[in-house]
Design a protein around this motif. Sequence first.
Motif, PDB file in Angstrom:
ATOM      1  N   ALA A  82       0.829  -1.204   0.000  1.00 32.55           N
ATOM      2  CA  ALA A  82       0.000   0.000   0.000  1.00 32.55           C
ATOM      3  C   ALA A  82       0.863   1.253   0.000  1.00 32.55           C
ATOM      4  CB  ALA A  82      -0.934  -0.007   1.210  1.00 32.55           C
ATOM      5  N   SER A  83       1.891   1.257   0.831  1.00 31.86           N
ATOM      6  CA  SER A  83       2.763   2.429   0.925  1.00 31.86           C
ATOM      7  C   SER A  83       3.544   2.658  -0.366  1.00 31.86           C
ATOM      8  CB  SER A  83       3.731   2.250   2.100  1.00 31.86           C
ATOM      9  OG  SER A  83       4.638   3.333   2.175  1.00 31.86           O
ATOM     10  N   LEU A  84       4.124   1.599  -0.920  1.00 28.04           N
ATOM     11  CA  LEU A  84       4.913   1.730  -2.144  1.00 28.04           C
ATOM     12  C   LEU A  84       4.030   2.074  -3.340  1.00 28.04           C
ATOM     13  CD1 LEU A  84       7.346  -1.291  -1.659  1.00 28.04           C
ATOM     14  CD2 LEU A  84       7.830   1.120  -1.269  1.00 28.04           C
ATOM     15  N   SER A  85       2.825   1.503  -3.387  1.00 27.37           N
ATOM     16  CA  SER A  85       1.912   1.804  -4.490  1.00 27.37           C
ATOM     17  C   SER A  85       1.467   3.254  -4.454  1.00 27.37           C
ATOM     18  CB  SER A  85       0.690   0.882  -4.423  1.00 27.37           C
ATOM     19  OG  SER A  85       1.058  -0.467  -4.552  1.00 27.37           O
ATOM     20  N   ALA A  86       1.222   3.771  -3.251  1.00 28.13           N
ATOM     21  CA  ALA A  86       0.840   5.181  -3.117  1.00 28.13           C
ATOM     22  C   ALA A  86       1.958   6.094  -3.590  1.00 28.13           C
ATOM     23  CB  ALA A  86       0.486   5.481  -1.659  1.00 28.13           C
TER      24      ALA A  86
ATOM     25  N   ILE B 120      -9.568  12.156  -8.449  1.00 30.55           N
ATOM     26  CA  ILE B 120      -8.249  11.545  -8.611  1.00 30.55           C
ATOM     27  C   ILE B 120      -7.852  10.786  -7.354  1.00 30.55           C
ATOM     28  CG2 ILE B 120      -5.793  12.039  -8.894  1.00 30.55           C
ATOM     29  CD1 ILE B 120      -6.569  14.398 -10.655  1.00 30.55           C
ATOM     30  N   LEU B 121      -8.056  11.443  -6.200  1.00 27.51           N
ATOM     31  CA  LEU B 121      -7.649  10.829  -4.938  1.00 27.51           C
ATOM     32  C   LEU B 121      -8.480   9.580  -4.637  1.00 27.51           C
ATOM     33  CD1 LEU B 121      -5.388  11.796  -3.124  1.00 27.51           C
ATOM     34  CD2 LEU B 121      -7.094  12.768  -1.591  1.00 27.51           C
ATOM     35  N   PHE B 122      -9.774   9.646  -4.860  1.00 32.13           N
ATOM     36  CA  PHE B 122     -10.626   8.482  -4.622  1.00 32.13           C
ATOM     37  C   PHE B 122     -10.294   7.361  -5.603  1.00 32.13           C
ATOM     38  CE2 PHE B 122     -13.335  11.149  -1.977  1.00 32.13           C
ATOM     39  CZ  PHE B 122     -13.804  10.240  -1.052  1.00 32.13           C
ATOM     40  N   GLY B 123     -10.006   7.716  -6.844  1.00 31.43           N
ATOM     41  CA  GLY B 123      -9.634   6.705  -7.820  1.00 31.43           C
ATOM     42  C   GLY B 123      -8.342   6.002  -7.447  1.00 31.43           C
ATOM     43  N   LYS B 124      -7.349   6.773  -6.998  1.00 34.45           N
ATOM     44  CA  LYS B 124      -6.081   6.179  -6.553  1.00 34.45           C
ATOM     45  C   LYS B 124      -6.307   5.276  -5.347  1.00 34.45           C
ATOM     46  CE  LYS B 124      -3.376   8.556  -9.409  1.00 34.45           C
ATOM     47  NZ  LYS B 124      -2.569   7.910 -10.466  1.00 34.45           N
ATOM     48  N   PHE B 125      -7.143   5.739  -4.413  1.00 32.99           N
ATOM     49  CA  PHE B 125      -7.391   4.962  -3.195  1.00 32.99           C
ATOM     50  C   PHE B 125      -8.042   3.618  -3.514  1.00 32.99           C
ATOM     51  CE2 PHE B 125     -10.519   3.823   0.135  1.00 32.99           C
ATOM     52  CZ  PHE B 125      -9.633   3.478   1.137  1.00 32.99           C
ATOM     53  N   PHE B 126      -9.105   3.640  -4.315  1.00 32.89           N
ATOM     54  CA  PHE B 126      -9.798   2.394  -4.640  1.00 32.89           C
ATOM     55  C   PHE B 126      -8.934   1.468  -5.500  1.00 32.89           C
ATOM     56  CE2 PHE B 126     -13.710   4.979  -3.790  1.00 32.89           C
ATOM     57  CZ  PHE B 126     -14.153   4.222  -2.723  1.00 32.89           C
ATOM     58  N   GLY B 127      -8.086   2.047  -6.346  1.00 33.64           N
ATOM     59  CA  GLY B 127      -7.175   1.234  -7.138  1.00 33.64           C
ATOM     60  C   GLY B 127      -6.157   0.516  -6.276  1.00 33.64           C
ATOM     61  N   ILE B 128      -5.548   1.257  -5.344  1.00 33.91           N
ATOM     62  CA  ILE B 128      -4.562   0.655  -4.441  1.00 33.91           C
ATOM     63  C   ILE B 128      -5.237  -0.338  -3.507  1.00 33.91           C
ATOM     64  CG2 ILE B 128      -2.912   1.133  -2.586  1.00 33.91           C
ATOM     65  CD1 ILE B 128      -2.400   3.835  -3.922  1.00 33.91           C
ATOM     66  N   LEU B 129      -6.455  -0.020  -3.068  1.00 36.98           N
ATOM     67  CA  LEU B 129      -7.187  -0.932  -2.196  1.00 36.98           C
ATOM     68  C   LEU B 129      -7.502  -2.246  -2.916  1.00 36.98           C
ATOM     69  CD1 LEU B 129      -8.229  -0.786   0.724  1.00 36.98           C
ATOM     70  CD2 LEU B 129     -10.462  -0.159  -0.195  1.00 36.98           C
ATOM     71  N   ALA B 130      -7.811  -2.166  -4.199  1.00 35.62           N
ATOM     72  CA  ALA B 130      -8.055  -3.380  -4.982  1.00 35.62           C
ATOM     73  C   ALA B 130      -6.787  -4.221  -5.093  1.00 35.62           C
ATOM     74  CB  ALA B 130      -8.564  -3.004  -6.371  1.00 35.62           C
TER      75      ALA B 130
ATOM     76  N   GLN C   3      -7.396  -3.521   8.485  1.00 30.18           N
ATOM     77  CA  GLN C   3      -6.194  -2.851   8.982  1.00 30.18           C
ATOM     78  C   GLN C   3      -5.380  -2.288   7.818  1.00 30.18           C
ATOM     79  OE1 GLN C   3      -3.908  -4.720  12.298  1.00 30.18           O
ATOM     80  NE2 GLN C   3      -5.331  -6.409  12.050  1.00 30.18           N
ATOM     81  N   ALA C   4      -5.216  -3.096   6.773  1.00 27.32           N
ATOM     82  CA  ALA C   4      -4.466  -2.656   5.602  1.00 27.32           C
ATOM     83  C   ALA C   4      -5.151  -1.487   4.913  1.00 27.32           C
ATOM     84  CB  ALA C   4      -4.288  -3.819   4.625  1.00 27.32           C
ATOM     85  N   ALA C   5      -6.497  -1.482   4.916  1.00 30.62           N
ATOM     86  CA  ALA C   5      -7.242  -0.377   4.299  1.00 30.62           C
ATOM     87  C   ALA C   5      -7.011   0.921   5.057  1.00 30.62           C
ATOM     88  CB  ALA C   5      -8.727  -0.716   4.261  1.00 30.62           C
ATOM     89  N   ILE C   6      -6.946   0.845   6.380  1.00 30.65           N
ATOM     90  CA  ILE C   6      -6.650   2.037   7.183  1.00 30.65           C
ATOM     91  C   ILE C   6      -5.258   2.559   6.857  1.00 30.65           C
ATOM     92  CG2 ILE C   6      -6.213   2.851   9.532  1.00 30.65           C
ATOM     93  CD1 ILE C   6      -8.460   1.003  10.482  1.00 30.65           C
ATOM     94  N   ILE C   7      -4.280   1.652   6.814  1.00 30.75           N
ATOM     95  CA  ILE C   7      -2.914   2.053   6.495  1.00 30.75           C
ATOM     96  C   ILE C   7      -2.840   2.591   5.070  1.00 30.75           C
ATOM     97  CG2 ILE C   7      -0.539   1.239   6.252  1.00 30.75           C
ATOM     98  CD1 ILE C   7      -1.491   1.450   9.132  1.00 30.75           C
ATOM     99  N   CYS C   8      -3.649   2.027   4.164  1.00 30.69           N
ATOM    100  CA  CYS C   8      -3.681   2.483   2.775  1.00 30.69           C
ATOM    101  C   CYS C   8      -4.118   3.940   2.692  1.00 30.69           C
ATOM    102  CB  CYS C   8      -4.623   1.597   1.963  1.00 30.69           C
ATOM    103  SG  CYS C   8      -4.738   2.047   0.219  1.00 30.69           S
ATOM    104  N   SER C   9      -5.151   4.316   3.447  1.00 33.34           N
ATOM    105  CA  SER C   9      -5.601   5.703   3.452  1.00 33.34           C
ATOM    106  C   SER C   9      -4.533   6.637   4.013  1.00 33.34           C
ATOM    107  CB  SER C   9      -6.888   5.825   4.272  1.00 33.34           C
ATOM    108  OG  SER C   9      -6.680   5.487   5.631  1.00 33.34           O
ATOM    109  N   ILE C  10      -3.814   6.177   5.032  1.00 37.22           N
ATOM    110  CA  ILE C  10      -2.735   6.980   5.611  1.00 37.22           C
ATOM    111  C   ILE C  10      -1.566   7.097   4.636  1.00 37.22           C
ATOM    112  CG2 ILE C  10      -1.038   7.076   7.489  1.00 37.22           C
ATOM    113  CD1 ILE C  10      -3.137   5.664   9.244  1.00 37.22           C
ATOM    114  N   ALA C  11      -1.279   6.008   3.906  1.00 32.80           N
ATOM    115  CA  ALA C  11      -0.189   6.019   2.925  1.00 32.80           C
ATOM    116  C   ALA C  11      -0.473   7.012   1.804  1.00 32.80           C
ATOM    117  CB  ALA C  11       0.009   4.621   2.350  1.00 32.80           C
ATOM    118  N   ILE C  12      -1.727   7.100   1.373  1.00 29.79           N
ATOM    119  CA  ILE C  12      -2.096   8.050   0.322  1.00 29.79           C
ATOM    120  C   ILE C  12      -1.936   9.486   0.825  1.00 29.79           C
ATOM    121  CG2 ILE C  12      -4.079   8.936  -0.972  1.00 29.79           C
ATOM    122  CD1 ILE C  12      -4.925   6.068  -1.426  1.00 29.79           C
ATOM    123  N   ALA C  13      -2.328   9.719   2.072  1.00 28.59           N
ATOM    124  CA  ALA C  13      -2.149  11.052   2.655  1.00 28.59           C
ATOM    125  C   ALA C  13      -0.673  11.417   2.748  1.00 28.59           C
ATOM    126  CB  ALA C  13      -2.798  11.115   4.031  1.00 28.59           C
TER     127      ALA C  13
END
Length: 267
Positions: free
Chosen positions: A67-71, A97-107, A157-167
């Motif tokens: 998640a972090s590296l993808s962001a 853009i931000l929502f698209g990146k988030f859902f893409g990384i989450l997938a 848990q990974a989804a929470i970290i994913c949102s933080i990684a995007i920020a």
Amino acid sequence: MNGCIFSIAVNTIREVTRQSMFYFIICGGILLIFLSFFFTLFAFGEETRMIQEMGISTIMICCLCLASLSATITISSELEKGTMMTLLCKPVNKKSILFGKFFGILAIVFLSCGMMGLFLTVSLSIKDSLEYHKGLLSSFADIGYSVFFELVCSFFQAAIICSIAIAGALYIPMVSNLSLCLFIYAMGNSTYFFQKLFQGNEEGFPWYASIFFIFFPNLSGLNTIGARIGFQKFNLAYVALLLLYAILYIMLVIMLTCEFFNKRECK
């Protein structure tokens, strides 16, 4: 707007899956899960449980790194190279853009979690079938039940970290963002420890300690309930509240990130 988000999410998935680090992390996670079978040879009857715990932890760390590296790849690099302006020149706003990146990384995280989780479940099922002379499908059903719920909690848990990684990807480079995610993951899994520490204080629960529980997500709750489901009776309402908390925390982080991103100038 929904079409733009979907298109950006699909493009993000393609961009990440073209990177070698995506396959390196998944293959590395599968290898570590396989090696865990040899680390627990002297567990004296607790081999299956230890392998499962080590496997879930491995999957969680791999998803966190992914998640972090993808962001960083999909956001930080585009901001540095200026390719983000290409998207902004089209009829699409920063929020999309931000929502698209988030859902893409989450997938991507969901796909990785599923692949490694399937390998863990099949491996444990084969081991259980050979040890207790059971049918493979019967072992798969028994093992898969507990592994599934642990994977669900790990994914949140990974989804929470994913949102933080995007920020974090909007303002800090790759190494710093990965370090931030690991730090928040470690602190989030220490919430119960700090809660017990402050509760044992004679002066009571200090006001400044509440700040810790506001800024750091309660990952230890998700981690604990995930480990117990399938082996003990559990409170369904409590599980629902934890998952609702995770969703609300993710929404809060993403909305705050959108606000900061709207105020940032892209060059």
